[in-house]
Scaffold this motif. Structure first.
Motif, PDB file in Angstrom:
ATOM      1  N   ASN A 141       0.826  -1.203   0.000  1.00 10.47           N
ATOM      2  CA  ASN A 141       0.000   0.000   0.000  1.00 10.47           C
ATOM      3  C   ASN A 141       0.863   1.257   0.000  1.00 10.47           C
ATOM      4  N   TRP A 142       1.875   1.285   0.851  1.00 11.54           N
ATOM      5  CA  TRP A 142       2.779   2.427   0.899  1.00 11.54           C
ATOM      6  C   TRP A 142       3.452   2.651  -0.447  1.00 11.54           C
ATOM      7  N   LEU A 143       3.895   1.579  -1.088  1.00  9.04           N
ATOM      8  CA  LEU A 143       4.523   1.709  -2.399  1.00  9.04           C
ATOM      9  C   LEU A 143       3.531   2.241  -3.433  1.00  9.04           C
ATOM     10  N   LEU A 302       4.430  -1.625  -9.068  1.00  9.69           N
ATOM     11  CA  LEU A 302       5.106  -1.851  -7.796  1.00  9.69           C
ATOM     12  C   LEU A 302       6.546  -2.300  -8.005  1.00  9.69           C
ATOM     13  N   ALA A 303       6.760  -3.137  -9.012  1.00  8.44           N
ATOM     14  CA  ALA A 303       8.117  -3.604  -9.303  1.00  8.44           C
ATOM     15  C   ALA A 303       9.017  -2.438  -9.692  1.00  8.44           C
ATOM     16  N   ALA A 304       8.433  -1.485 -10.403  1.00  3.84           N
ATOM     17  CA  ALA A 304       9.218  -0.336 -10.843  1.00  3.84           C
ATOM     18  C   ALA A 304       9.668   0.519  -9.668  1.00  3.84           C
ATOM     19  N   GLU A 308      14.273  -4.677  -6.833  1.00  3.49           N
ATOM     20  CA  GLU A 308      14.638  -6.057  -6.513  1.00  3.49           C
ATOM     21  C   GLU A 308      14.368  -6.407  -5.056  1.00  3.49           C
ATOM     22  N   LYS A 309      14.447  -5.423  -4.150  1.00  2.82           N
ATOM     23  CA  LYS A 309      14.168  -5.703  -2.743  1.00  2.82           C
ATOM     24  C   LYS A 309      12.751  -6.207  -2.548  1.00  2.82           C
ATOM     25  N   LEU A 310      11.849  -5.754  -3.422  1.00  9.18           N
ATOM     26  CA  LEU A 310      10.441  -6.148  -3.303  1.00  9.18           C
ATOM     27  C   LEU A 310      10.139  -7.435  -4.063  1.00  9.18           C
ATOM     28  N   VAL A 311      10.556  -7.503  -5.314  1.00  8.26           N
ATOM     29  CA  VAL A 311      10.104  -8.590  -6.190  1.00  8.26           C
ATOM     30  C   VAL A 311      11.198  -9.576  -6.572  1.00  8.26           C
ATOM     31  N   GLY A 312      12.440  -9.330  -6.138  1.00  5.20           N
ATOM     32  CA  GLY A 312      13.514 -10.226  -6.537  1.00  5.20           C
ATOM     33  C   GLY A 312      13.726 -10.160  -8.036  1.00  5.20           C
ATOM     34  N   SER A 313      13.824 -11.314  -8.658  1.00  4.70           N
ATOM     35  CA  SER A 313      14.043 -11.356 -10.104  1.00  4.70           C
ATOM     36  C   SER A 313      12.755 -11.320 -10.902  1.00  4.70           C
ATOM     37  N   ALA A 314      11.611 -11.344 -10.218  1.00  2.87           N
ATOM     38  CA  ALA A 314      10.308 -11.406 -10.907  1.00  2.87           C
ATOM     39  C   ALA A 314       9.813  -9.997 -11.214  1.00  2.87           C
ATOM     40  N   GLN A 315      10.280  -9.432 -12.302  1.00  2.47           N
ATOM     41  CA  GLN A 315       9.890  -8.070 -12.665  1.00  2.47           C
ATOM     42  C   GLN A 315       8.458  -7.993 -13.195  1.00  2.47           C
TER      43      GLN A 315
END
Length: 330
Positions: A141-143, A302-304, A308-315
């Motif tokens: 939500n914050w993101l 959100l990935a943008a 990487e801290k959020l989604v790792g390698s799953a962009q």
């Protein structure tokens, strides 16, 4: 003749009861990880109390967890079969080779709350303010609020406010005390605040729509291992059916909520009614394929911002994040 008929019927009933007991005893157990005071307990309790698990061919066993991290560890260790989490976690796990999958549970989301008399009308009005944030810097939500502020007003909330990261109840108290100008908090804390003279400045669903969602998206869902579900397909489908039946009951029956009230920690009638209202608003009603399409849009945004801290390698949202078995049945 009549005596023989009565005896035959009695014997038949005995075997029917014995068969039913054997069937219940043999029902596959589905272990669901829950937090001690989590709102998911309301649905789990409704399933068990009304026998919806037995009706759908399984036996539900709640497993109390110490916290969300314990649930994520437990699901990967096989200590529980189902937990409640979000699609960010599932997508990242799938990208790392762990075949978790997701079934929508609730579209109730967090929001930024301000006092009714606050001068803040938009996110832009929070510049320079102290803003509480539940869930940490990577809370979705914050993101989403950060991304919305960037898109609409050209600034980053993380840089031009004073974020204060803390536990949800603590943030609610600090907002009440006037130590925070606003707080991004989870829906059930906000439902309480709404009865006390606070209002939503912006919700997670507002942000989702701004990013292209065509309807409500489920913030959280039931998460389980896809391989386990393939081996226990009838039990998992039964669990989904029982969940739907419990939601239908909670969506229509006030008596069902009256029974739950002692466990809801609702301080007064107004809070109780608002918790029920907000829960009902969050019952998913869209086809899962539609939710998945909208979730993919939100995920990319959100990935943008989370990186990487959020989604790792799953962009992008990993294929299979939403349980394909249910989509096939739509």
């Amino acid at each position: 003749m009549m005596r023989h008929l009565i005896l035959a019927l009695a014997v038949s009933c005995i075997f029917c009861v014995a068969g039913a007991r054997a069937s219940a005893a043999d029902a596959e157990i589905v272990r669901v990880g829950v937090l001690k005071f989590g709102t998911v307990n309301w649905e789990i309790d409704t399933i068990v109390e009304n026998g919806f698990d037995k009706k759908h061919g399984f036996s539900l066993e709640p497993v109390v967890l110490a916290g969300s991290d314990a649930g994520r560890i437990g699901i990967n260790a096989g200590e529980v079969d189902v937990i409640v989490s979000d699609w960010l976690f599932v997508s990242r796990q799938r990208a790392e080779g762990i075949p978790l999958t997701f079934v929508p549970y609730s579209t109730s989301v967090g929001a930024i709350m301000v006092p009714d008399d606050s001068i803040a009308k938009t996110l832009a009005d929070l510049r320079g303010s102290r803003v509480g944030v539940a869930g940490g810097p990577l809370d979705k939500n914050w993101l989403m609020f950060r991304a919305l502020a960037q898109d609409r007003y050209g600034f980053d909330l993380a840089e031009e406010t004073q974020p204060a990261f803390a536990a949800p109840p603590f943030l609610a108290e600090k907002l009440r005390d006037g130590e925070l100008a606003a707080a991004s908090n989870f829906w059930h804390y906000n439902a309480r605040l709404e009865t006390e003279g606070y209002r939503e400045l912006v919700s997670g669903q507002d942000a989702a729509k701004a990013f292209g969602a065509t309807g409500p998206i489920s913030a959280i869902g039931y998460v389980f291992n896809e391989e386990w579900a393939a081996e226990h397909k009838d039990a998992m489908l039964g669990f989904v059916a029982a969940s739907h039946e419990a939601k239908e009951l909670l969506g229509t029956s006030d008596a069902a909520w009256d029974r739950l009230r002692p466990s809801m920690n609702a301080e007064d009638d107004a809070i109780f009614r608002n918790l029920v209202r907000r829960y009902r608003e969050g019952i998913p009603s869209r086809p899962m394929a539609e939710e998945e399409a909208d979730t993919e849009k939100i995920y990319r945004r959100l990935a943008a911002i989370g990186g990487e801290k959020l989604v790792g390698s799953a962009q992008t949202l990993s294929p299979g994040t939403f349980w394909s078995v249910l989509k096939e049945g739509e």
